[in-house]
Design a protein around this motif. Sequence first.
Motif, mmCIF file in Angstrom:
data_model
loop_
_atom_site.group_PDB
_atom_site.id
_atom_site.type_symbol
_atom_site.label_atom_id
_atom_site.label_comp_id
_atom_site.label_asym_id
_atom_site.label_seq_id
_atom_site.Cartn_x
_atom_site.Cartn_y
_atom_site.Cartn_z
ATOM 1 N N TRP A 1 -3.075 4.181 8.356
ATOM 2 C CA TRP A 1 -2.042 3.175 8.629
ATOM 3 C C TRP A 1 -1.744 3.091 10.120
ATOM 4 O O TRP A 1 -1.567 2.007 10.679
ATOM 5 N N LEU B 1 -9.100 5.931 3.805
ATOM 6 C CA LEU B 1 -7.972 5.003 3.662
ATOM 7 C C LEU B 1 -6.928 5.522 2.690
ATOM 8 O O LEU B 1 -5.736 5.216 2.835
ATOM 9 N N ARG B 2 -7.361 6.294 1.725
ATOM 10 C CA ARG B 2 -6.461 6.768 0.672
ATOM 11 C C ARG B 2 -6.298 8.277 0.768
ATOM 12 O O ARG B 2 -7.249 8.999 1.061
ATOM 13 N N ALA C 1 -5.540 -5.395 1.493
ATOM 14 C CA ALA C 1 -5.460 -3.984 1.869
ATOM 15 C C ALA C 1 -5.339 -3.097 0.635
ATOM 16 O O ALA C 1 -5.961 -2.033 0.554
ATOM 17 N N ALA C 2 -4.541 -3.526 -0.335
ATOM 18 C CA ALA C 2 -4.386 -2.746 -1.565
ATOM 19 C C ALA C 2 -5.722 -2.598 -2.294
ATOM 20 O O ALA C 2 -6.009 -1.554 -2.895
ATOM 21 N N ARG D 1 -12.358 2.867 7.783
ATOM 22 C CA ARG D 1 -12.892 3.760 6.758
ATOM 23 C C ARG D 1 -14.089 4.570 7.241
ATOM 24 O O ARG D 1 -14.412 5.628 6.701
ATOM 25 N N VAL E 1 -7.817 0.009 -0.086
ATOM 26 C CA VAL E 1 -7.236 1.354 -0.066
ATOM 27 C C VAL E 1 -7.398 2.025 -1.423
ATOM 28 O O VAL E 1 -7.623 3.231 -1.520
ATOM 29 N N VAL F 1 0.823 -1.224 0.000
ATOM 30 C CA VAL F 1 0.000 0.000 0.000
ATOM 31 C C VAL F 1 0.850 1.265 0.000
ATOM 32 O O VAL F 1 0.359 2.353 0.307
ATOM 33 N N LEU G 1 -10.232 -2.764 7.796
ATOM 34 C CA LEU G 1 -10.146 -1.582 6.936
ATOM 35 C C LEU G 1 -11.515 -0.935 6.724
ATOM 36 O O LEU G 1 -11.617 0.298 6.664
ATOM 37 N N ARG H 1 0.232 5.749 -1.411
ATOM 38 C CA ARG H 1 -1.116 6.325 -1.434
ATOM 39 C C ARG H 1 -1.901 6.141 -0.150
ATOM 40 O O ARG H 1 -2.885 6.836 0.082
ATOM 41 N N MET H 2 -1.542 5.260 0.780
ATOM 42 C CA MET H 2 -2.364 5.052 1.961
ATOM 43 C C MET H 2 -2.236 6.229 2.916
ATOM 44 O O MET H 2 -1.140 6.724 3.197
ATOM 45 N N ASN H 3 -3.365 6.677 3.414
ATOM 46 C CA ASN H 3 -3.413 7.743 4.407
ATOM 47 C C ASN H 3 -2.615 7.323 5.635
ATOM 48 O O ASN H 3 -2.868 6.268 6.223
#
Length: 489
Positions: free
Chosen positions: A162, A428-429, A212-213, A423, A216, A153, A419, A156-158
Motif C-alpha cells: 500500500w 500484495l496480500r 485493486a481488490a 507484485r 490483491v 482492500v 499493482l 488483507r493488503m500488505n
Amino acid sequence: MAAEQIAYTVQEFAPAVPGWLNKGDNAWQMTASTLVGIQSMPGLVILYASIVKKKWAVNSAFMALYAFAAVLICWVLLCYRMAFGDELLPFWGKGAPALGQKYLLGRAKVPESKHRGYNDVDDITEPLYPMATLVYFQFTFAAITLILLAGSVLGRMNIRAWMAFVPLWLIFSYTVGAFSLWGGGFLYHWGVIDYSGGYVIHLSSGIAGLTAAYWVGPRLKCDRERFPPNNVLLMLAGAGLLWMGWSGFNGGAPYAANIDSSIAVLNTNVCAATSLLVWTSLDVVFFGKPSVVGAVQGMMTGLACITPGAGLVQSWAAIVMGMLSGSIPWVSMMVLHKKCSLLQKVDDALGVFHTHAVAGLLGGLLTGLLAEPDLCKLILPFDTRGAFYGGNGGVQFLKQIVAALFVITWNVVSTSIILLFIRLFIPLRMPDNQLEIGDDAAHGEEAYALWGDGEKYDPTEHGWHTSQFSEVAAPSPYVNGARGVTINL
C-alpha cells in the motif's frame, strides 16, 4: 474615524494584500480546504477504524493516515502541476514542483483552462487568491480519492505494498483524470461536466478499488463471512464528519464564495438526506429493520451522486438524484452483487464499487440530464444544459457517457499495471497466518485491550483482572450481556 480609515487603507494595500486578492474568496477557499481535509483526517480514519472488525482497526486507520501524508508530499513535489499545470499530453500535464515562493504567492491560475473556440470570452480559471490556496484545496481532493480507494482492500493488503501503491497511483492515474476533466485536458475542452469530482474522485476510486481488490485477493473466508463493525457509534462520528465536510467539497468547487457555491451546498445536503432516507426505507421494507451501516451507505451514495452536478441542478432535481442514489446503488449492492459471479469473486471490503463507482457514474449521467441552463451560465462560458432542457442537451448526455468510459478504462488499466509492477517486488496480500492475527501482526499494536470480535465475555476463556480489593459481580439479569465489578472500599 479618520485614523481608522487610514489604518484600513494601509492594511488594504500592504504587501500581503495585493490588489487582485479577494479576502472573502480566499477565506472561504481555505475553509473549504479544511473541511475537505477533515473528511479524510480524522473523518475517514475514524470511519475505517470503527466499521471494520476489531482486529483490523489499527491497520485500516493507518492506511488512511499514511495516504493523507504521502499524497501531500507527492502533490507539492510533482503531481499538482501534472493535474493543473501546462499541457504535456491532451490528458496529462507537465510535472513540476509547486514549492517556490514566487509561484505560491502569485495569483492562482489554471493555465490550460481557457476554453478553445471562445476567443471573445476571457474564461480562463484565475481565482482571486494565491496559488498556495488552490494547491492545498486540490490536494485534499487527491488525498480523499486514495483513501476512498483503500476501503476496497481493507483487511488483507500488505501495508508495504500500500505504501508503494499510493504515490504510483496518484502519479499515473489520478492526475490523468484530474487534468483531463478539470485542468484543461481534452474532456474539459470537449465540454464534459464534472462539477466537483463525480468522475475524477468517485468513479475513479470505485473502479480502481474494485480492480485493486481483484489483484490483491480476498480476505480470509471467516472475515468475508463475518466482518462486524467494532464500534457503530464511532462509525457514525466519522460519517458525520464526512457529511458535514462535503459542504466544503462541493461548496468550494466554484473557486469563489459566490451564489453558485451556495446552491451547491444546499443541494449537497438535500441529496444526501434524501438518499439516506430512501436507503433506510428499503432496508426496512426488505429486511424488516433499519440498518445504521445501511444509513451511512445511503448517505455516502447521495453525496457521491450529487457531486458532479451540485451547483448545476435545481434543488428539486437534487431530491430526484437522492431518490435514485438511495435506490439504484442499493439494488446493485443487495441484488445484483449476489447474482454477478465477478462481483462475488472480487472482495470489495466496504463496497466502494457500489457506494462510489455506481453512485458517481449515476450522478454524472443525471447531470447530463438535469443540468439547468441558467445555473450552468454561472460558471461555464458556453451554452450548456441537460437533455431534459432540450437544445444541445442530448449531446451533453452523450459526452457524459464517453467521459465515464474513458475514466473507467484508464483506471482499470493503470491500476492493474501498477499493482502487477509492485507484485514483482512486494507481495500484495498479507500471508494467511498474519491475516488470522490482524493488527498485532501488521503493526505490533491493537486498538482495544478486549476479547475477540463479537464474542461475549466468558470468564473461563477470557479471565478477569482482579485484585484483593475487587470481586466480580454476577451478570445482571436485567441487561443482556452487562457485567460489572464491585469495589470493596
